[in-house]
Scaffold this motif. Structure first.
Motif: not given
Length: 185
Positions: A24-27, A68-77, A127-132
Motif C-alpha cells: 500500500y505504501d509503495y502504491r 489528489s496529491l494532498r489526499f492520495a493517502h486517503r484514496l481507498t475504495l 492513474v487513480m483507478l489503477a491505484h484503487l
C-alpha cells in the motif's frame, strides 16, 4: 497437523502485512509520482504558452491534481464509495454545479487546449483507478489481470476510460472540493 496450521496462518499474516503496509505504501508513492508527472505536463503546457496560467481550465485541472496529491493517502475504495454516497445523499446538486463550472472553464479553449486538458483528466482518472484496483483487496485480482492485459496490449486503455468516465463524475467533484480546501487553507 498443528504445525501446518500455525505455518499457514503465519504465512497468511505475512501476506496480509505485505499487502496492507508495504504494498500500500509503495502504491501511494507510485500514485503521487504519477500525479506529479501529470502536474508537470500541465505546467509545461502552460509554460510553452499553449494555455495561460490564469485560464480557468488550467486552474481547475491544477486544483484537482493538487487535491489528489494532498489526499492520495486517503484514496481507498471504501472512502471513495462513502464520499460518493454522502455527496449524493446530502448535496445532490453539487454534481450539476461542478459540471456547469467545468463546462464554463472549457468553453473558451481552442480544440488543442481542450484535447490536452481532457487527456490530462483522463490520465488522472486512469492513474487513480489503477491505484484503487491495485490497493483494494477485493479488486486486486481483477485489477492485476486487467493491468497485465493492458501491458500486453490485449485491452485498449482509451476505450476502457471512455466507458468508466460516467462513473467518475462524482469522483472529480469530490476531489475538486478537496483541492479547493487546500487553496483556502
Amino acid at each position: 497437523m498443528i504445525t501446518h496450521t500455525i505455518i499457514f496462518y503465519m504465512l497468511l499474516a505475512a501476506i496480509w502485512c505485505f499487502f496492507v503496509w508495504l504494498h500500500y505504501d509503495y502504491r501511494i508513492d507510485v500514485l503521487r509520482y504519477r500525479l506529479f508527472l501529470l502536474r508537470d505536463k500541465l505546467f509545461a503546457f502552460a509554460e510553452d504558452g499553449k494555455i495561460s496560467f490564469d485560464d480557468p481550465a488550467y486552474i481547475l485541472t491544477r486544483t484537482i491534481i493538487n487535491g489528489s496529491l494532498r489526499f492520495a493517502h486517503r484514496l481507498t475504495l471504501t472512502d471513495l464509495l462513502l464520499a460518493i454516497w454522502v455527496q449524493k445523499k446530502h448535496n445532490k446538486n453539487i454534481q450539476d454545479q461542478y459540471d456547469t463550472h467545468f463546462e464554463k472553464c472549457m468553453q473558451n479553449l481552442n480544440l488543442n487546449q481542450k484535447k490536452k486538458i481532457l487527456a490530462l483528466h483522463n490520465e488522472m482518472h486512469f492513474v487513480m483507478l489503477a491505484h484503487l484496483g491495485l490497493t483494494s483487496p477485493v479488486l486486486f485480482p481483477f485489477a492485476f489481470v486487467i493491468k497485465m492485459a493492458l501491458n500486453f496490449h490485449l485491452l485498449n486503455e482509451r476505450r476502457m476510460l471512455n466507458k468508466a468516465k460516467k462513473g467518475l463524475k462524482p469522483f472529480d467533484t469530490t476531489i475538486y472540493d478537496l483541492g479547493n480546501q487546500t487553496a483556502i487553507a
